[in-house]
Design a protein around this motif. Sequence first.
Motif, PDB file in Angstrom:
ATOM      1  N   TYR A 255       6.084  13.229  30.356  1.00 21.01           N
ATOM      2  CA  TYR A 255       6.552  13.670  29.040  1.00 21.01           C
ATOM      3  C   TYR A 255       5.872  12.922  27.901  1.00 21.01           C
ATOM      4  O   TYR A 255       5.500  13.520  26.886  1.00 21.01           O
ATOM      5  N   GLN A 283       6.196  23.069  19.314  1.00 24.00           N
ATOM      6  CA  GLN A 283       7.184  23.570  20.275  1.00 24.00           C
ATOM      7  C   GLN A 283       7.102  22.802  21.595  1.00 24.00           C
ATOM      8  O   GLN A 283       8.125  22.475  22.206  1.00 24.00           O
ATOM      9  N   GLN A 287      10.021  20.405  23.443  1.00 23.75           N
ATOM     10  CA  GLN A 287      10.420  20.603  24.835  1.00 23.75           C
ATOM     11  C   GLN A 287      10.228  19.322  25.644  1.00 23.75           C
ATOM     12  O   GLN A 287      11.107  18.937  26.432  1.00 23.75           O
ATOM     13  N   LYS A 290      12.825  16.721  24.752  1.00 21.32           N
ATOM     14  CA  LYS A 290      14.138  17.102  25.246  1.00 21.32           C
ATOM     15  C   LYS A 290      14.253  16.858  26.755  1.00 21.32           C
ATOM     16  O   LYS A 290      15.216  16.241  27.223  1.00 21.32           O
ATOM     17  N   GLU A 291      13.249  17.326  27.506  1.00 23.40           N
ATOM     18  CA  GLU A 291      13.288  17.185  28.960  1.00 23.40           C
ATOM     19  C   GLU A 291      13.131  15.714  29.396  1.00 23.40           C
ATOM     20  O   GLU A 291      13.721  15.285  30.374  1.00 23.40           O
TER      21      GLU A 291
END
Length: 294
Positions: A255, A283, A287, A290-291
């Motif tokens: 990430y 975007q 993501q 968040k993940e």
Amino acid sequence: MYAISRNTLLAGTALAGAFVLTISSAQAQLSTPAASPKSTVQQRVGLTDVTITYSRPSAKGRAVFGGLVPFDKRWRTGANATTSIKFSDEVTIEGKKVPAGEYGIYTIPKKGEWIVVLNKSTKMGADVDAFKDDEDVARFTVKTTKLPAKVETFTINFTDLTPATANVALEWELTGAKFKITSDVETKVMAQIDEKVVKNASPNANDLAAAAAYYYDNNKDLKQALAWLQKANATDPKFWNVHTEAKIRLKMKDYKGAVTAAEQSKKLALDAKNNDYAVMNDQLMVQAKKEGKL
């Protein structure tokens, strides 16, 4: 009375002959629209070029299937010359292997289904009684569907495209039929990757990036894809390739690496005045954060 010389008579005769010849030539050049005009449709399916040539009859108030085109009899699948289909490479059609080449498309319409035949002969036209079964290269049966709206003129189209497949749709009046063409993309692409990337001591950035993107899109070795893309981006960073690196890292659950790559891609995209990629990178960062709970 004036005397007319022999030369004048000869000149007049020549002029009259030329006038007649001009009229005859003009008459020979007269052309009118064909009742069933010729059409050619082309489509690349995977890496294979497919070309269909056919003539397009119109219903003109006539009942087509079961009437103008009888059930249970071989049809040239159009008008005038036999409809032909040409493949630049071997393909698979409804599970049948078909070598590269040009073939006639013949059909036997039945109630609820059609038998479709690809035959080596493309020259029979209306003389389907001369058909030779031993020259078939593929024969298969497809279901027919009722079209939502009437198609006045016989139409062949390519539909339902994917990276490796396409359907050939045949439509006339209220009847439609389809058959699927599948191109062997995997073998061809992997052979290119092997030649241009794996066995090449100095692969260029474009080939490295293309190989990495193919691996990402087809769920192959992501570590290898990332290695190729890092090598490409180290020498020639393009915002779209760095964005692909970010997608690969996100899929690998790296990430922080995904966010870093997306930030770099966004900067490059903005420098190139490409707002679409800037948004896509925003975007992706959302993501990834968040993940990864960053």
